[in-house]
Design a protein around this motif. Structure first.
Motif, PDB file in Angstrom:
ATOM      1  N   PHE A  43     -18.882 -56.089 -20.430  1.00  0.00           N
ATOM      2  CA  PHE A  43     -19.311 -56.828 -21.431  1.00  0.00           C
ATOM      3  C   PHE A  43     -18.543 -58.013 -21.745  1.00  0.00           C
ATOM      4  O   PHE A  43     -19.212 -59.222 -21.606  1.00  0.00           O
ATOM      5  CB  PHE A  43     -19.510 -56.085 -22.563  1.00  0.00           C
ATOM      6  CG  PHE A  43     -20.030 -56.926 -23.944  1.00  0.00           C
ATOM      7  CD1 PHE A  43     -21.498 -57.030 -24.011  1.00  0.00           C
ATOM      8  CD2 PHE A  43     -19.137 -57.511 -24.652  1.00  0.00           C
ATOM      9  CE1 PHE A  43     -21.831 -57.458 -25.315  1.00  0.00           C
ATOM     10  CE2 PHE A  43     -19.520 -58.166 -25.776  1.00  0.00           C
ATOM     11  CZ  PHE A  43     -21.048 -58.170 -25.965  1.00  0.00           C
ATOM     12  N   ASP A  44     -17.302 -57.915 -21.687  1.00  0.00           N
ATOM     13  CA  ASP A  44     -16.245 -58.840 -21.826  1.00  0.00           C
ATOM     14  C   ASP A  44     -16.363 -59.931 -20.828  1.00  0.00           C
ATOM     15  O   ASP A  44     -16.325 -61.325 -21.081  1.00  0.00           O
ATOM     16  CB  ASP A  44     -14.984 -58.386 -21.894  1.00  0.00           C
ATOM     17  CG  ASP A  44     -14.741 -57.796 -23.366  1.00  0.00           C
ATOM     18  OD1 ASP A  44     -15.509 -57.888 -24.174  1.00  0.00           O
ATOM     19  OD2 ASP A  44     -13.576 -56.805 -23.250  1.00  0.00           O
ATOM     20  N   THR A  45     -16.698 -59.493 -19.342  1.00  0.00           N
ATOM     21  CA  THR A  45     -16.679 -60.295 -18.571  1.00  0.00           C
ATOM     22  C   THR A  45     -18.087 -61.248 -18.334  1.00  0.00           C
ATOM     23  O   THR A  45     -17.873 -62.545 -18.268  1.00  0.00           O
ATOM     24  CB  THR A  45     -16.682 -59.546 -17.058  1.00  0.00           C
ATOM     25  OG1 THR A  45     -15.456 -58.850 -16.969  1.00  0.00           O
ATOM     26  CG2 THR A  45     -17.030 -60.317 -15.882  1.00  0.00           C
ATOM     27  N   GLN A  46     -19.090 -60.791 -18.826  1.00  0.00           N
ATOM     28  CA  GLN A  46     -20.314 -61.497 -18.973  1.00  0.00           C
ATOM     29  C   GLN A  46     -20.309 -62.241 -20.180  1.00  0.00           C
ATOM     30  O   GLN A  46     -20.806 -63.629 -20.081  1.00  0.00           O
ATOM     31  CB  GLN A  46     -21.500 -60.510 -18.978  1.00  0.00           C
ATOM     32  CG  GLN A  46     -21.894 -59.709 -17.867  1.00  0.00           C
ATOM     33  CD  GLN A  46     -22.048 -60.154 -16.788  1.00  0.00           C
ATOM     34  OE1 GLN A  46     -22.890 -61.530 -16.882  1.00  0.00           O
ATOM     35  NE2 GLN A  46     -21.940 -60.232 -15.471  1.00  0.00           N
ATOM     36  N   ALA A  47     -19.540 -62.061 -21.180  1.00  0.00           N
ATOM     37  CA  ALA A  47     -19.420 -62.888 -22.275  1.00  0.00           C
ATOM     38  C   ALA A  47     -18.768 -64.283 -21.918  1.00  0.00           C
ATOM     39  O   ALA A  47     -19.033 -65.320 -22.477  1.00  0.00           O
ATOM     40  CB  ALA A  47     -18.768 -62.100 -23.650  1.00  0.00           C
ATOM     41  N   ILE A  49     -18.339 -65.357 -18.890  1.00  0.00           N
ATOM     42  CA  ILE A  49     -19.337 -65.961 -17.912  1.00  0.00           C
ATOM     43  C   ILE A  49     -20.231 -67.127 -18.686  1.00  0.00           C
ATOM     44  O   ILE A  49     -20.570 -67.994 -18.556  1.00  0.00           O
ATOM     45  CB  ILE A  49     -19.659 -65.400 -16.966  1.00  0.00           C
ATOM     46  CG1 ILE A  49     -18.972 -64.715 -15.881  1.00  0.00           C
ATOM     47  CG2 ILE A  49     -21.003 -65.950 -16.202  1.00  0.00           C
ATOM     48  CD1 ILE A  49     -19.378 -63.619 -14.931  1.00  0.00           C
ATOM     49  N   LEU A  50     -20.893 -66.568 -19.821  1.00  0.00           N
ATOM     50  CA  LEU A  50     -21.741 -67.049 -20.600  1.00  0.00           C
ATOM     51  C   LEU A  50     -21.187 -68.184 -21.396  1.00  0.00           C
ATOM     52  O   LEU A  50     -21.648 -69.243 -21.374  1.00  0.00           O
ATOM     53  CB  LEU A  50     -22.269 -66.018 -21.585  1.00  0.00           C
ATOM     54  CG  LEU A  50     -23.186 -66.574 -22.497  1.00  0.00           C
ATOM     55  CD1 LEU A  50     -24.633 -67.355 -21.943  1.00  0.00           C
ATOM     56  CD2 LEU A  50     -23.907 -65.511 -23.460  1.00  0.00           C
ATOM     57  N   GLN A  51     -19.710 -67.993 -21.813  1.00  0.00           N
ATOM     58  CA  GLN A  51     -19.172 -69.145 -22.520  1.00  0.00           C
ATOM     59  C   GLN A  51     -18.964 -70.321 -21.777  1.00  0.00           C
ATOM     60  O   GLN A  51     -19.248 -71.391 -22.030  1.00  0.00           O
ATOM     61  CB  GLN A  51     -17.979 -68.587 -23.238  1.00  0.00           C
ATOM     62  CG  GLN A  51     -17.162 -69.567 -23.962  1.00  0.00           C
ATOM     63  CD  GLN A  51     -17.697 -70.088 -25.118  1.00  0.00           C
ATOM     64  OE1 GLN A  51     -18.735 -69.529 -25.759  1.00  0.00           O
ATOM     65  NE2 GLN A  51     -17.704 -71.537 -25.347  1.00  0.00           N
ATOM     66  N   ARG A  52     -18.687 -69.823 -20.364  1.00  0.00           N
ATOM     67  CA  ARG A  52     -18.151 -71.062 -19.443  1.00  0.00           C
ATOM     68  C   ARG A  52     -19.548 -71.768 -19.156  1.00  0.00           C
ATOM     69  O   ARG A  52     -19.743 -72.763 -19.097  1.00  0.00           O
ATOM     70  CB  ARG A  52     -17.510 -70.486 -18.177  1.00  0.00           C
ATOM     71  CG  ARG A  52     -16.019 -70.235 -18.422  1.00  0.00           C
ATOM     72  CD  ARG A  52     -15.295 -69.971 -17.201  1.00  0.00           C
ATOM     73  NE  ARG A  52     -16.042 -69.062 -16.251  1.00  0.00           N
ATOM     74  CZ  ARG A  52     -15.778 -67.666 -16.164  1.00  0.00           C
ATOM     75  NH1 ARG A  52     -14.679 -67.368 -16.874  1.00  0.00           N
ATOM     76  NH2 ARG A  52     -16.258 -66.702 -15.269  1.00  0.00           N
ATOM     77  N   THR A  53     -20.663 -70.970 -18.941  1.00  0.00           N
ATOM     78  CA  THR A  53     -21.877 -71.660 -18.535  1.00  0.00           C
ATOM     79  C   THR A  53     -22.386 -72.491 -19.633  1.00  0.00           C
ATOM     80  O   THR A  53     -22.858 -73.695 -19.445  1.00  0.00           O
ATOM     81  CB  THR A  53     -22.828 -70.526 -18.481  1.00  0.00           C
ATOM     82  OG1 THR A  53     -22.455 -69.696 -17.193  1.00  0.00           O
ATOM     83  CG2 THR A  53     -24.296 -71.194 -18.035  1.00  0.00           C
ATOM     84  N   ARG A  54     -22.125 -72.118 -20.739  1.00  0.00           N
ATOM     85  CA  ARG A  54     -22.467 -73.013 -22.283  1.00  0.00           C
ATOM     86  C   ARG A  54     -21.706 -74.218 -22.139  1.00  0.00           C
ATOM     87  O   ARG A  54     -22.242 -75.093 -22.521  1.00  0.00           O
ATOM     88  CB  ARG A  54     -22.139 -71.987 -23.470  1.00  0.00           C
ATOM     89  CG  ARG A  54     -23.350 -71.045 -23.841  1.00  0.00           C
ATOM     90  CD  ARG A  54     -23.037 -70.394 -24.995  1.00  0.00           C
ATOM     91  NE  ARG A  54     -24.270 -69.386 -25.255  1.00  0.00           N
ATOM     92  CZ  ARG A  54     -24.049 -68.326 -26.148  1.00  0.00           C
ATOM     93  NH1 ARG A  54     -22.797 -68.221 -26.603  1.00  0.00           N
ATOM     94  NH2 ARG A  54     -24.863 -67.701 -26.386  1.00  0.00           N
ATOM     95  N   GLU A  55     -20.640 -74.014 -21.827  1.00  0.00           N
ATOM     96  CA  GLU A  55     -19.703 -75.297 -21.636  1.00  0.00           C
ATOM     97  C   GLU A  55     -20.083 -76.321 -20.722  1.00  0.00           C
ATOM     98  O   GLU A  55     -20.135 -77.339 -20.911  1.00  0.00           O
ATOM     99  CB  GLU A  55     -18.204 -74.942 -21.680  1.00  0.00           C
ATOM    100  CG  GLU A  55     -17.576 -74.055 -22.811  1.00  0.00           C
ATOM    101  CD  GLU A  55     -16.041 -73.550 -22.539  1.00  0.00           C
ATOM    102  OE1 GLU A  55     -15.856 -73.546 -21.558  1.00  0.00           O
ATOM    103  OE2 GLU A  55     -15.623 -72.916 -23.502  1.00  0.00           O
TER     104      GLU A  55
END
Length: 82
Positions: A43-47, A49-55
């Motif tokens: 979950f933390d890894t995916q979170a 990745i999602l944060q980097r994608t949003r940036e």
């Protein structure tokens, strides 16, 4: 009721309670096993990745906005047909 009968009834109820508790625990374990759960680490890894994608998306959106503004300015300076 005599005290002995009450004691026997109490023991029987405790045994039945233990059986029901065990059955419920087993049913819950099966139900939880069917759920699509992930580990906290995943979950933390995916979170992350999602944060980097949003940036990255925010940066691309900003770049597109700059390009659209530049294109609009260019079109203002060069009327169609020139």
């Amino acid at each position: 009721m005599s005290a002995d009968k009450l004691q026997d009834l109490l023991r029987e109820l405790q045994q039945q309670g233990a059986v029901v508790t065990s059955d419920l625990r087993d049913a819950l374990a099966v139900a939880l096993g069917r759920l699509p759960l992930v580990s906290q680490r995943e979950f933390d890894t995916q979170a992350e990745i999602l944060q980097r994608t949003r940036e990255k998306l925010a940066r691309v959106e900003a770049q597109v906005e700059v390009l659209e503004q530049a294109l609009a300015e260019r079109e203002k300076g060069n009327p169609p047909g020139d």
